[in-house]
Scaffold this active site. Structure first.
Site, PDB file in Angstrom:
ATOM      1  N   ASP A   1       0.846  -1.200   0.000  1.00  0.00           N
ATOM      2  CA  ASP A   1       0.000   0.000   0.000  1.00  0.00           C
ATOM      3  C   ASP A   1       0.875   1.241   0.000  1.00  0.00           C
ATOM      4  O   ASP A   1       2.055   1.211   0.388  1.00  0.00           O
ATOM      5  CB  ASP A   1      -0.902  -0.023   1.238  1.00  0.00           C
ATOM      6  CG  ASP A   1      -2.240   0.667   1.003  1.00  0.00           C
ATOM      7  OD1 ASP A   1      -2.307   1.536   0.111  1.00  0.00           O
ATOM      8  OD2 ASP A   1      -3.205   0.329   1.700  1.00  0.00           O
TER       9      ASP A   1
ATOM     10  N   ASP B   1      -7.823   4.305  -3.616  1.00  0.00           N
ATOM     11  CA  ASP B   1      -8.982   4.388  -2.726  1.00  0.00           C
ATOM     12  C   ASP B   1     -10.098   5.214  -3.363  1.00  0.00           C
ATOM     13  O   ASP B   1     -10.440   6.312  -2.907  1.00  0.00           O
ATOM     14  CB  ASP B   1      -8.570   5.002  -1.386  1.00  0.00           C
ATOM     15  CG  ASP B   1      -7.548   4.142  -0.658  1.00  0.00           C
ATOM     16  OD1 ASP B   1      -7.484   2.928  -0.937  1.00  0.00           O
ATOM     17  OD2 ASP B   1      -6.811   4.676   0.189  1.00  0.00           O
TER      18      ASP B   1
ATOM     19  N   GLU C   1       2.995   5.148  -3.689  1.00  0.00           N
ATOM     20  CA  GLU C   1       3.257   6.353  -4.501  1.00  0.00           C
ATOM     21  C   GLU C   1       4.317   7.291  -3.918  1.00  0.00           C
ATOM     22  O   GLU C   1       4.951   7.976  -4.718  1.00  0.00           O
ATOM     23  CB  GLU C   1       1.947   7.119  -4.759  1.00  0.00           C
ATOM     24  CG  GLU C   1       1.223   7.636  -3.605  1.00  0.00           C
ATOM     25  CD  GLU C   1       0.261   6.600  -3.005  1.00  0.00           C
ATOM     26  OE1 GLU C   1      -0.439   6.988  -2.073  1.00  0.00           O
ATOM     27  OE2 GLU C   1       0.243   5.433  -3.405  1.00  0.00           O
TER      28      GLU C   1
END
Length: 815
Positions: free
Chosen positions: A404, A477, A407
């Site tokens: 997760d 998300d 980025e």
């Protein structure tokens, strides 16, 4: 430019000499084995071949050096045959397939076919001096001129609902729901990869198409001529890395949510699926199995709610399921990783998630978490990352990674944050390549650790070349809305067209918003959205249900015999029946540079109606998927959710419930069938001519699904998990209409022996004229392969024939 240790000194001397070059042997250029170089308009220009149809272009100011080891490109320049001539200040460089015309005055390059038909033309470029955290460098820009009506695709995962990215103006800097790859390809059969990792503006207008990056010692891009979309994708992968085979089980159904709060809850989900006899292969444990936020990403089951993680993993394996756990790009101050990396200067001082040590919303900044992002550009930091991951989690038998925030999360951004020092220079210089580095670190280390278990990584961000790291990127998300669902289709297709074939999204959307009230999964409004999203997810490379606020397990939506439950189960089972097709397609992706999700323009480029279609696609080369992307039974709500405002935000609407909905009532949707072939309705076998729009009647349990005439589709047995039954009795669906081929691929499903040649291919060929199916000699072998088997052959008209097969060629007449 990259150099070996043996020739780096000579190469640098060559560059210094070249920087002042005006004429070489009475010519304005210097030819090399792999290209040429010359000086023009106060800059140096180098043209290098990385394959016969892959060309690297480098431009940098005169008097400067340009030395670069690409993070994305792993191929080296190649010696190929080409001719060069010069006339009237134009250098003509010619190969078998390309003609480059290079203006020696201004360095502008025009790419054309040998016939003279223009493909693409450079226009202006620019170098502006830039102070990058104390380093004097440049901001760089290159402009191109496209044809007026020429569609282009790619750029990454963009939440803009567009298929063609013409008239797009976007700042490319990685974030939660937009993943950027500075690459586009044209329907004309070429692609451009802008090899720069800094924040980059992509702009397309009728006048110009340009990449403009904040930091670059020079302009550095690759022109790939593939002749068609598959060729461009294959060229991009040849340049940046091919796709490894993923384990078979990863193509099964995955269940997840934010988050299972104990090991008992997690294992109970798997048990319920087994009790209900609904297929399942993957279960995911989201964050905080490590405890509190000060222990963020400890990569250890510290929480007392996970008191015996080894037993938990074993229980999941005993139920023939696989476990993936959440790992992040940051660490809390009470973790061992934090302490070791902090002592070596490997942590960034940028604001990231979670901001508070308390698990509340909004964050209580009286108790800052102290969580910091690690320097994934540093090879030693990647070593430390794996050391603790291996010891704390992988050693327990965990099967895959949910990486997760790759980025990574960058909150409350300040301009000076990009001055942060990394192992490779400023954060600004390498910003967009962060996901490539952190995902690659885990892949490389697991490969070094064992070959018995294939790497599989689910990740939230991506960059060029990440396909080589066994990573499937999800779209972040996103919120639960029809608007968002519609955006996922072109987002996944454009991402695939950058060379990254593995894409998925949170089935149902992550932020449930208004839907969490009035019953959540019992709310018909959410039920309709969820089922339609799941049907779309059936035809993506990873079928994964996930979200917050509203539970997503099948039993949350009702009971067997009820329309919503049955619709969910139907498509999960359909997914499993297609595993032989999907796994064979994955082999085609890995070996031949193909793609799972295929924009219609890939296979029907001459049909201009497909050029900008954002709501249909092919899954593999045979199945036309037209997911239902609009509400048909309930009111459609647009839900706006700011990812940085947390997962508890709700819409202001007070009543979002509906009642007395009949999901069995038929509705009509419009479908376009591309021209040049006939199409068979997957459900009814009814045949349609291509090149026209038709009306299709559907209810909640069906979507428009068509098979291209001239297709062979292998279908597998009814199973509870991917490897429950051998593929010794496969159904082979033959859709006549043209000669066609298909290869059924098999291997050991979850190790790397296939890289050593241990796999089998069974070739099928349909001869349309003789109505004969030829099953060719089996090629290859592996331990435990099926020696003899049966195939049940089925045609759309209902004709069936069963044949036995022992690895030798047989011809079957199906007249």
């Amino acid at each position: 430019m990259s150099f070996t240790k043996m020739n780096i000194k000579t190469s640098i001397i060559t560059i210094i000499m070249f920087s002042g070059m005006v004429n070489v042997s009475a010519q304005s250029y210097q030819k090399t084995d792999s290209g040429l170089k010359f000086s023009a308009d106060h800059m140096n220009v180098e043209v290098k071949f990385y394959g016969e149809n892959t060309i690297r272009v480098i431009k940098y100011p005169a008097g400067r050096l340009f030395v670069k080891n690409s993070l994305s490109v792993i191929k080296q320049e190649q010696k190929i045959r080409f001719s060069v001539s010069e006339k009237n200040n134009v250098i003509s460089l010619k190969t078998n397939d390309l003609l480059l015309s290079i203006n020696t005055k201004n360095g502008v390059i025009t790419y054309a076919l040998p016939s003279g038909k223009e493909l693409l033309k450079e226009t202006a470029n620019d170098f502006k001096p830039f102070n990058d955290a104390g380093t004097q460098t440049y901001s760089v820009r290159q402009d191109f001129q496209l044809e007026k009506d020429e569609p282009i695709y790619g750029l990454g995962i963009l939440q803009n609902e567009k298929m063609s990215q013409r008239n797009t103006d976007v700042k490319m800097i990685q974030n939660n729901t937009w993943d950027f790859v500075p690459f586009f390809q044209s329907v004309k059969g070429y692609g451009i990869f802008w090899d720069n990792y800094s924040p980059t503006q992509f702009t397309d207008t009728p006048q110009k198409t340009s990449f403009s990056s904040e930091v670059g010692d020079g302009i550095d891009y690759y022109f790939i001529y593939g002749k068609n979309a598959d060729g461009v994708v294959a060229g991009m992968r040849d340049l940046t890395g091919n796709v490894p085979m993923l384990p078979l089980w990863t193509y099964g159904y995955w269940q997840s949510k934010e988050r299972y709060k104990s090991q008992d809850e997690l294992t109970e989900v798997v048990k319920k699926y087994r009790d209900l006899k609904v297929p399942l292969d993957g279960i995911i444990q989201d964050w905080q199995y490590w405890g509190n936020n000060y222990q963020w990403n400890a990569m250890d089951f510290i929480s007392p709610d996970f008191s015996d993680a080894k037993k938990m993993v074993q229980e999941i394996h005993d139920m023939n399921a696989h476990l993936s756990v959440s790992i992040w790009s940051s660490f809390g101050p009470m973790t061992r990783q934090y302490r070791e990396m902090d002592s070596k200067g490997m942590l960034f001082n940028i604001s990231t998630w979670p901001e508070s040590g308390r698990d509340v919303w909004p964050p209580d900044m009286n108790y800052p978490s102290g969580v910091r992002v690690y320097d994934a550009y540093n090879p030693e930091a990647r070593n430390i990352y794996w050391k603790y991951l291996n010891k704390g989690v992988f050693s327990l038998g965990v099967d895959s990674w949910w990486m997760d925030s790759t980025e990574p999360d960058h909150l409350s951004q300040k301009a000076e944050d990009l001055d942060t020092k990394t192992y490779l220079g400023s954060f600004r210089k390498v910003r967009n390549a962060y996901p490539l580095m952190t995902v690659g670190g885990v892949y490389d280390h697991q490969r070094e650790t064992t070959s018995d278990k294939r790497v599989f990584i689910l990740t939230r961000s991506a960059f060029a070349g990440q396909q080589r790291y066994a990573a499937n990127t999800w779209s972040g998300d996103v919120n639960s809305s029809w608007e968002t669902l519609r955006k996922q289709v072109p987002a996944g297709l454009n991402f695939s067209l950058t060379g990254n074939p593995n894409f998925n999204s949170d089935i149902g959307g992550f932020f449930a918003g208004v839907y969490k009230r009035n019953g959540g999964s019992k709310n018909p409004m959410f039920q309709e959205l969820y089922v339609r999203w799941l049907q779309y997810g059936t035809f993506t490379p990873m079928m994964r249900s996930h979200g917050t606020d509203v539970a997503r397990e099948i039993y949350q939506f009702g009971n067997k015999g009820e329309v919503v439950y049955d619709a969910i189960e139907k498509f999960i089972r359909l997914r499993y029946s297609m595993l032989p097709y999907i796994y064979s397609v994955s082999h085609d992706v890995s070996k031949n540079g193909s793609s799972f999700m295929r924009a219609l323009s890939m296979d029907f480029p001459s049909d201009k109606k497909t050029w900008d279609m954002n709501n249909e696609y092919l899954f593999g080369k045979s199945l036309l998927v037209a997911p239902v992307l609009n509400a048909q039974y309930t009111p459609e709500k647009t839900v706006k959710t700011d990812e940085n405002e947390g997962w508890n935000k709700t819409d202001s609407n007070k009543d979002n419930s509906v009642s007395n909905i009949d999901f069995t009532q038929n509705k009509s949707v419009k479908i376009y069938l591309p021209e040049g072939t006939d199409w068979f309705d997957f459900w009814t076998n009814e045949k349609y001519s291509g090149g026209k729009e038709i009306q299709k009647s559907v209810n909640l349990q069906t979507i428009p699904l068509y098979v291209k005439a001239g297709s062979i589709i292998p279908m597998g047995p009814d199973v509870q998990y991917a490897t429950e039954k051998k593929w010794d009795h496969l159904t082979i669906k033959v859709y006549p209409g043209s000669d066609t081929d298909f290869i059924v691929y098999e291997d050991e499903f979850d190790n790397y022996n296939y890289e050593k040649g241990f796999y089998t291919e069974i070739p099928f060929h349909w001869n349309e004229k003789s109505k004969t199916l030829t099953i060719g000699d089996r090629k290859g072998k592996y331990k435990g392969m099926i020696e003899t088997r049966s195939f049940n052959l089925i045609l759309p008209d209902g004709q069936q024939k069963s044949v036995n097969y022992a690895g030798k060629k047989i011809n079957v007449s199906l007249k």
